[in-house]
Design a protein around this motif. Structure first.
Motif, mmCIF file in Angstrom:
data_model
loop_
_atom_site.group_PDB
_atom_site.id
_atom_site.type_symbol
_atom_site.label_atom_id
_atom_site.label_comp_id
_atom_site.label_asym_id
_atom_site.label_seq_id
_atom_site.Cartn_x
_atom_site.Cartn_y
_atom_site.Cartn_z
ATOM 1 N N ALA A 17 4.770 7.040 2.958
ATOM 2 C CA ALA A 17 4.840 6.686 1.533
ATOM 3 C C ALA A 17 6.282 6.576 1.078
ATOM 4 O O ALA A 17 7.186 7.197 1.646
ATOM 5 C CB ALA A 17 4.107 7.723 0.687
ATOM 6 N N HIS A 18 6.471 5.773 0.034
ATOM 7 C CA HIS A 18 7.749 5.710 -0.666
ATOM 8 C C HIS A 18 7.682 6.627 -1.888
ATOM 9 O O HIS A 18 6.613 6.847 -2.465
ATOM 10 C CB HIS A 18 8.047 4.281 -1.112
ATOM 11 C CG HIS A 18 8.340 3.345 0.023
ATOM 12 N ND1 HIS A 18 9.541 3.323 0.683
ATOM 13 C CD2 HIS A 18 7.566 2.394 0.612
ATOM 14 C CE1 HIS A 18 9.509 2.396 1.622
ATOM 15 N NE2 HIS A 18 8.321 1.823 1.610
ATOM 16 N N SER A 22 0.852 -1.185 0.000
ATOM 17 C CA SER A 22 0.000 0.000 0.000
ATOM 18 C C SER A 22 0.886 1.231 0.000
ATOM 19 O O SER A 22 1.702 1.414 0.914
ATOM 20 C CB SER A 22 -0.902 -0.007 1.243
ATOM 21 O OG SER A 22 -1.720 1.144 1.273
ATOM 22 N N ASN A 23 0.755 2.063 -1.014
ATOM 23 C CA ASN A 23 1.594 3.262 -1.121
ATOM 24 C C ASN A 23 0.789 4.414 -1.705
ATOM 25 O O ASN A 23 0.437 4.369 -2.880
ATOM 26 C CB ASN A 23 2.816 2.985 -2.007
ATOM 27 C CG ASN A 23 3.869 4.069 -1.880
ATOM 28 O OD1 ASN A 23 4.489 4.204 -0.831
ATOM 29 N ND2 ASN A 23 4.060 4.848 -2.923
ATOM 30 N N PRO A 24 0.445 5.441 -0.901
ATOM 31 C CA PRO A 24 0.724 5.618 0.523
ATOM 32 C C PRO A 24 0.106 4.517 1.384
ATOM 33 O O PRO A 24 -0.831 3.846 0.972
ATOM 34 C CB PRO A 24 0.107 6.969 0.851
ATOM 35 C CG PRO A 24 0.070 7.706 -0.452
ATOM 36 C CD PRO A 24 -0.208 6.643 -1.473
ATOM 37 N N LYS A 53 10.448 7.295 -7.300
ATOM 38 C CA LYS A 53 11.722 6.698 -7.736
ATOM 39 C C LYS A 53 11.932 5.331 -7.093
ATOM 40 O O LYS A 53 12.352 4.372 -7.763
ATOM 41 C CB LYS A 53 12.874 7.633 -7.373
ATOM 42 C CG LYS A 53 14.236 7.165 -7.838
ATOM 43 C CD LYS A 53 15.318 8.182 -7.490
ATOM 44 C CE LYS A 53 16.703 7.723 -7.948
ATOM 45 N NZ LYS A 53 17.753 8.708 -7.594
ATOM 46 N N VAL A 54 11.611 5.212 -5.805
ATOM 47 C CA VAL A 54 11.782 3.939 -5.104
ATOM 48 C C VAL A 54 10.831 2.882 -5.664
ATOM 49 O O VAL A 54 11.225 1.729 -5.901
ATOM 50 C CB VAL A 54 11.558 4.129 -3.591
ATOM 51 C CG1 VAL A 54 11.413 2.793 -2.880
ATOM 52 C CG2 VAL A 54 12.710 4.926 -2.982
ATOM 53 N N ILE A 55 9.576 3.261 -5.882
ATOM 54 C CA ILE A 55 8.585 2.309 -6.404
ATOM 55 C C ILE A 55 8.963 1.862 -7.807
ATOM 56 O O ILE A 55 8.893 0.668 -8.148
ATOM 57 C CB ILE A 55 7.176 2.927 -6.394
ATOM 58 C CG1 ILE A 55 6.741 3.263 -4.965
ATOM 59 C CG2 ILE A 55 6.171 1.986 -7.058
ATOM 60 C CD1 ILE A 55 6.557 2.073 -4.068
ATOM 61 N N GLU A 56 9.363 2.807 -8.641
ATOM 62 C CA GLU A 56 9.729 2.465 -10.024
ATOM 63 C C GLU A 56 10.910 1.498 -10.070
ATOM 64 O O GLU A 56 10.927 0.555 -10.872
ATOM 65 C CB GLU A 56 10.043 3.747 -10.785
ATOM 66 C CG GLU A 56 8.804 4.591 -11.071
ATOM 67 C CD GLU A 56 9.121 6.023 -11.470
ATOM 68 O OE1 GLU A 56 8.176 6.797 -11.683
ATOM 69 O OE2 GLU A 56 10.323 6.373 -11.554
ATOM 70 N N ALA A 57 11.889 1.711 -9.195
ATOM 71 C CA ALA A 57 13.041 0.807 -9.148
ATOM 72 C C ALA A 57 12.626 -0.572 -8.651
ATOM 73 O O ALA A 57 13.087 -1.601 -9.174
ATOM 74 C CB ALA A 57 14.123 1.402 -8.247
ATOM 75 N N ALA A 58 11.743 -0.606 -7.661
ATOM 76 C CA ALA A 58 11.315 -1.888 -7.097
ATOM 77 C C ALA A 58 10.529 -2.715 -8.112
ATOM 78 O O ALA A 58 10.656 -3.950 -8.152
ATOM 79 C CB ALA A 58 10.466 -1.644 -5.851
ATOM 80 N N THR A 65 -4.064 12.106 -2.771
ATOM 81 C CA THR A 65 -3.461 13.009 -1.792
ATOM 82 C C THR A 65 -1.944 12.853 -1.754
ATOM 83 O O THR A 65 -1.290 13.384 -0.861
ATOM 84 C CB THR A 65 -4.038 12.752 -0.383
ATOM 85 O OG1 THR A 65 -3.934 11.356 -0.072
ATOM 86 C CG2 THR A 65 -5.498 13.164 -0.318
ATOM 87 N N HIS A 66 -1.395 12.120 -2.704
ATOM 88 C CA HIS A 66 0.051 11.879 -2.764
ATOM 89 C C HIS A 66 0.606 12.582 -3.997
ATOM 90 O O HIS A 66 0.092 12.406 -5.105
ATOM 91 C CB HIS A 66 0.329 10.380 -2.826
ATOM 92 C CG HIS A 66 1.776 10.021 -2.760
ATOM 93 N ND1 HIS A 66 2.675 10.666 -1.944
ATOM 94 C CD2 HIS A 66 2.495 9.058 -3.417
ATOM 95 C CE1 HIS A 66 3.865 10.134 -2.081
ATOM 96 N NE2 HIS A 66 3.787 9.161 -2.978
ATOM 97 N N ARG A 67 1.658 13.347 -3.824
ATOM 98 C CA ARG A 67 2.174 14.179 -4.907
ATOM 99 C C ARG A 67 3.398 13.594 -5.603
ATOM 100 O O ARG A 67 4.058 14.282 -6.379
ATOM 101 C CB ARG A 67 2.478 15.581 -4.368
ATOM 102 C CG ARG A 67 1.230 16.330 -3.939
ATOM 103 C CD ARG A 67 1.556 17.628 -3.206
ATOM 104 N NE ARG A 67 0.351 18.402 -2.934
ATOM 105 C CZ ARG A 67 -0.481 18.188 -1.917
ATOM 106 N NH1 ARG A 67 -0.222 17.201 -1.065
ATOM 107 N NH2 ARG A 67 -1.545 18.931 -1.735
ATOM 108 N N ASP A 68 3.694 12.335 -5.336
ATOM 109 C CA ASP A 68 4.879 11.732 -5.937
ATOM 110 C C ASP A 68 4.553 10.316 -6.400
ATOM 111 O O ASP A 68 5.141 9.342 -5.929
ATOM 112 C CB ASP A 68 6.027 11.723 -4.915
ATOM 113 C CG ASP A 68 7.375 11.387 -5.543
ATOM 114 O OD1 ASP A 68 7.504 11.533 -6.777
ATOM 115 O OD2 ASP A 68 8.280 10.963 -4.807
#
Length: 366
Positions: free
Chosen positions: A172-173, A163-165, A176-181, A200-203
């Protein structure tokens, strides 16, 4: 009474549910809550245009909804710049999770998740005979490295849930972190990326919709303010999405809910206004916590986790005192996250009621 008609699996399942609803708690306490701040709903409400659309659709409620959800599906496809066959609409993320687990998990299969993460995923995995493998949070965030390693080490892992956020901590991650994972997902595993709080998450990460080992889950229940309408959707490769048609309830959606979701999607200015109100409410909750020498975790959602500064037992006392004072809140269930309470954002009157009750609670427990 005999339960011989139940399957062996059903007989073994615990007689429990993931959540006790606020209505049940109101019935138990014999009074309504003054402020409903525990279910991550949007007390700011849906777009007036969504309300009007639902009111009109109510006059057509004698008709079943379009089982293809054609209009909403095409609007979502345009919104996300994908084709309609990349999208599956369902009865909230919970309904989609149930169908996804049904499609992928059988007895002997494993699903990997974080210990203390959103429990409905676990509920479905166990309900279809699967086995959960868990890893602890790290610094109040889901530990991606540990999740990925657990999936590699655990035989017959079919699903990973992230779950992210995050719910229940609000952390949240980065994109960049999610894309790499995502580039390193273990072979044979489907990543369930729950993005219920994407608005509500800007990244947010950029993910190719044709990625075959990722399904993203979105909802109209949070910032769009349509929790009671039960409309969610999945984004994934067409071959993943098409499988849902084998098991989904084709007439499970409501005409009223789909009309509201479509109008809400088309009113992005109202969504932007709501997100601004959420930001103001998060700041207010942080101020209330600081007044009592407590801190809030950084929140990328429409709720805030307040670190109560002690252990789980104390956080339970705080939560129960607030409930007694008519303020519905919840808390994480697993240590060390269980040291916190979780407070949903809301309008000024709800924040005023929370502040008053929180001040009385902390004075009593000092």
């Amino acid at each position: 009474m005999s339960n011989d008609f139940l399957t062996p699996l059903a007989r073994e399942l615990p007689a429990s549910v993931p959540f006790v609803g606020p209505e049940a708690q109101e019935r138990a306490r014999g009074a309504a809550f003054t402020a409903r701040l525990g279910a991550n709903e949007s007390a700011f409400g849906p777009s007036p245009k969504a309300i009007a659309a639902m009111q009109h659709a109510a006059t057509e409620a004698w008709q079943y909804a379009d089982p293809e959800a054609h209009e909403l599906k095409h609007a979502l496809a345009e919104f996300h710049n994908v084709s309609p066959d990349h999208i599956m609409i369902g009865e909230g993320i919970d309904g989609l999770l149930a169908n996804l687990v049904r499609l992928t998990i059988t007895e002997g299969d494993h699903a990997v998740t974080s210990l203390g993460a959103y429990p409905t995923f676990n509920y479905h995995v166990v309900g279809f005979g699967g086995t959960l493998a868990t890893v602890p949070y790290q610094d109040d965030r889901e530990d991606i490295t540990a999740l990925w390693e657990k999936a590699r080490q655990t035989p017959r892992t079919k699903l990973m849930y992230l779950s992210n956020p995050d719910n229940p901590m609000g952390t949240a991650h980065s994109a960049k972190v999610i894309e790499a994972a995502i580039k390193d997902i273990p072979a044979g595993v489907l990543l369930v990326l729950d993005e219920a709080y994407a608005d509500t998450h800007r990244d947010l990460p950029q993910i190719d919709a044709n990625t075959p080992n990722v399904i993203r889950m979105r909802t109209f229940s949070k910032a769009y303010g349509l929790a009671g309408a039960r409309v969610g959707y999945g984004l994934s490769a067409p071959e993943v999405i098409a499988a849902f048609n084998k098991v989904r309830n084709h007439f499970g959606m409501s005409r009223v809910g789909m009309a509201g979701a479509l109008a809400a999607l088309q009113d992005q200015s109202y969504l932007k206004q709501t997100v601004a109100q959420i930001d103001e409410s998060k700041a207010r909750i942080a101020e209330i916590a600081r007044a009592h020498a407590l801190i809030c975790l950084p929140s990328h959602t429409n709720f805030v986790a307040i670190d109560c500064g002690r252990d789980e037992a104390f956080a339970i006392r705080v939560m129960n005192e607030l409930l007694e004072r008519g303020i519905f809140v919840r808390k994480p269930a697993v240590a060390p996250q269980s040291r916190a309470i979780r407070v949903s954002c809301g309008p000024e009157d709800a924040m005023d009621a929370f502040e008053k009750a929180f001040e009385a609670t902390m004075a009593k427990l000092a």
